[in-house]
Design a protein around this motif. Structure first.
Motif, mmCIF file in Angstrom:
data_model
loop_
_atom_site.group_PDB
_atom_site.id
_atom_site.type_symbol
_atom_site.label_atom_id
_atom_site.label_comp_id
_atom_site.label_asym_id
_atom_site.label_seq_id
_atom_site.Cartn_x
_atom_site.Cartn_y
_atom_site.Cartn_z
ATOM 1 N N GLU A 168 0.754 -1.133 0.077
ATOM 2 C CA GLU A 168 -0.131 0.057 0.122
ATOM 3 C C GLU A 168 0.748 1.341 -0.196
ATOM 4 O OE1 GLU A 168 -3.014 2.424 2.927
ATOM 5 O OE2 GLU A 168 -2.717 0.080 3.290
ATOM 6 N N HIS A 169 2.158 1.035 0.680
ATOM 7 C CA HIS A 169 2.765 2.300 0.848
ATOM 8 C C HIS A 169 3.824 2.279 -0.185
ATOM 9 C CE1 HIS A 169 0.951 2.446 4.652
ATOM 10 N NE2 HIS A 169 1.084 3.804 4.744
ATOM 11 N N GLY A 170 3.793 1.923 -1.400
ATOM 12 C CA GLY A 170 4.474 2.348 -2.757
ATOM 13 C C GLY A 170 5.609 1.060 -2.900
ATOM 14 N N GLY A 171 5.608 0.067 -1.989
ATOM 15 C CA GLY A 171 6.498 -1.151 -2.501
ATOM 16 C C GLY A 171 6.084 -1.975 -3.387
ATOM 17 N N ASP A 172 7.010 -2.398 -4.496
ATOM 18 C CA ASP A 172 6.603 -3.305 -5.749
ATOM 19 C C ASP A 172 7.357 -4.520 -5.594
ATOM 20 O OD1 ASP A 172 8.882 -2.322 -6.418
ATOM 21 O OD2 ASP A 172 8.013 -1.239 -8.228
ATOM 22 N N GLU A 173 8.232 -4.492 -4.692
ATOM 23 C CA GLU A 173 9.041 -5.677 -4.286
ATOM 24 C C GLU A 173 9.145 -6.095 -2.762
ATOM 25 O OE1 GLU A 173 12.900 -5.600 -6.087
ATOM 26 O OE2 GLU A 173 12.255 -5.116 -8.374
ATOM 27 N N VAL A 174 8.572 -7.015 -2.421
ATOM 28 C CA VAL A 174 8.340 -7.497 -1.121
ATOM 29 C C VAL A 174 9.215 -8.669 -0.818
ATOM 30 C CG1 VAL A 174 7.057 -8.199 0.959
ATOM 31 C CG2 VAL A 174 6.125 -6.279 -0.860
ATOM 32 N N ILE A 175 10.040 -8.626 0.443
ATOM 33 C CA ILE A 175 10.617 -9.832 0.741
ATOM 34 C C ILE A 175 10.327 -10.247 2.118
ATOM 35 C CG2 ILE A 175 13.067 -10.882 1.234
ATOM 36 C CD1 ILE A 175 14.158 -8.975 -0.878
ATOM 37 N N VAL A 176 10.044 -11.518 2.164
ATOM 38 C CA VAL A 176 9.702 -12.006 3.448
ATOM 39 C C VAL A 176 10.743 -12.826 3.922
ATOM 40 C CG1 VAL A 176 7.907 -13.576 4.827
ATOM 41 C CG2 VAL A 176 7.228 -12.118 3.135
ATOM 42 N N ARG A 177 11.336 -12.665 5.081
ATOM 43 C CA ARG A 177 12.910 -13.200 5.358
ATOM 44 C C ARG A 177 12.422 -13.896 6.784
ATOM 45 N NH1 ARG A 177 17.450 -11.694 2.989
ATOM 46 N NH2 ARG A 177 16.465 -9.529 2.549
ATOM 47 N N VAL A 178 12.964 -15.304 6.873
ATOM 48 C CA VAL A 178 12.725 -16.023 8.168
ATOM 49 C C VAL A 178 13.971 -16.242 8.497
ATOM 50 C CG1 VAL A 178 11.718 -18.108 9.144
ATOM 51 C CG2 VAL A 178 10.475 -17.109 7.120
ATOM 52 N N ASN A 179 14.250 -15.870 9.605
ATOM 53 C CA ASN A 179 15.753 -16.406 10.330
ATOM 54 C C ASN A 179 15.642 -16.594 11.831
ATOM 55 O OD1 ASN A 179 18.507 -16.492 10.814
ATOM 56 N ND2 ASN A 179 18.716 -14.138 11.051
ATOM 57 N N GLY A 180 15.516 -17.917 11.822
ATOM 58 C CA GLY A 180 15.381 -18.525 13.273
ATOM 59 C C GLY A 180 13.936 -18.132 13.958
ATOM 60 N N PRO A 181 13.688 -17.577 14.954
ATOM 61 C CA PRO A 181 12.444 -17.301 15.539
ATOM 62 C C PRO A 181 11.832 -16.045 15.306
ATOM 63 C CG PRO A 181 14.117 -17.198 17.161
ATOM 64 C CD PRO A 181 14.874 -17.432 16.004
ATOM 65 N N SER A 182 12.424 -15.284 14.091
ATOM 66 C CA SER A 182 12.380 -14.139 13.759
ATOM 67 C C SER A 182 11.699 -14.053 12.131
ATOM 68 C CB SER A 182 13.085 -13.042 13.816
ATOM 69 O OG SER A 182 14.383 -13.038 12.894
#
Length: 299
Positions: free
Chosen positions: A215-229
């Motif tokens: 919604e705030h202008g991002g056209d590339e989104v990365i979902v990064r999983v690192n351990g419990p985060s």
């Protein structure tokens, strides 16, 4: 009446006088010592119940309803005050429960007419009617967010959750819509780890973060999983540093003309708080924002 005497003081009389003064001084010192030692002990014992009640009062907040102050060990003079505070807490809890039930019922009742309205607009050929679809979608999102807030009070998280599986599931569900609008989403797994939580609420939190990024202008989104985060990174306009805390408040909008209701990031924060975790916001290398959710890992 005055008694005037003169003459030499007899040795025996002087001895009695000195002895009396010594005894009186010793008694005075003994009483003073007893008072210095015993008084704090007596006061501490008498106020032990008040100290316990004060510690209980410190634990009362919006996330720990149902706590009441102990009345059994406080002095009788303070008992009416403690009972009055407990009665006020009873009234506050009852008022909160009534409000909570109303919001949940209203959100449930809204889902059906919103779904019907959405289907009718989808089937319409008139462009004027179809232009209402974003507003209807916004209403649907708002009702789901209200229900999410209601679900957070239904017990503590107790399931073993695979963050990688949730991240991939959310990305797969949103990918068709994002790709159709010229956006891209990617899931990067650096280190898998299990956590204790509620999969439904964490899934909705991730959906809110991704929708907020787009919604705030991002056209590339990365979902990064690192351990419990798990972190959601975008290349949009970013969030100014002085707004990192404020955007987590309910109904706060970073931009006044934003189409959102200002509940998305606040809902995410409540989900994280409910899991005993932490949410942080940082600037992304590509100029956007990184919102990171940190949970407690389990073996």
């Amino acid at each position: 009446m005055k008694i005037i005497a003169h003459g030499r003081v007899q040795p025996f009389t002087a001895l009695i006088t000195i002895a009396s003064n010594l005894v009186a001084t010793a008694i005075f010192l003994a009483l003073a010592l007893v008072s210095i030692v015993a008084t704090p002990m007596i006061v501490k014992r008498a106020l032990a119940g008040v100290i316990k009640t004060a510690e209980e009062a410190k634990r009362i907040d919006t996330g720990s309803r149902g706590i009441r102050l102990s009345e059994d060990k406080v002095p009788r003079e303070i008992g009416p005050l403690v009972r009055g505070v407990n009665e006020a807490l009873d009234r506050l809890d009852e008022s909160y429960n009534r409000q909570h039930r109303f919001i949940a019922s209203a959100a449930h009742e809204l889902r059906t007419p919103i779904a019907i309205l959405r289907m009718k607009i989808d089937a319409a050929t008139d462009m004027g009617l179809r232009s209402l679809l974003p507003d209807v979608s916004r209403l649907a999102t708002l009702s789901e967010q209200l229900l999410d807030l209601h679900r957070l009070d239904n017990g503590a998280p107790s399931d073993r959750i695979d963050l990688v599986a949730i991240a991939r599931l959310v990305a797969a569900d949103l990918a068709p819509v994002l790709i159709a609008s010229g956006k891209a989403i990617e899931v990067i797994v650096e280190k898998p780890r299990m956590i204790m939580g509620n999969s439904g609420s964490i899934e909705r939190a991730l959906i809110n973060l991704i929708q907020n990024a787009v919604e705030h202008g991002g056209d590339e989104v990365i979902v990064r999983v690192n351990g419990p985060s798990v972190a959601v990174e975008d290349n949009g306009l970013g969030i100014p540093g002085d707004h990192h805390e404020r955007v987590l408040e309910p109904f706060h909008r970073l931009r006044p003309r934003s189409s959102g209701a200002g509940l998305g990031l606040n809902l995410v924060k409540q989900v994280v708080d409910h899991h005993g975790g932490r949410i942080t916001i940082a600037e992304a290398p590509r100029g956007g924002a990184i919102v990171r959710l940190e949970f407690t890992a389990v073996s």
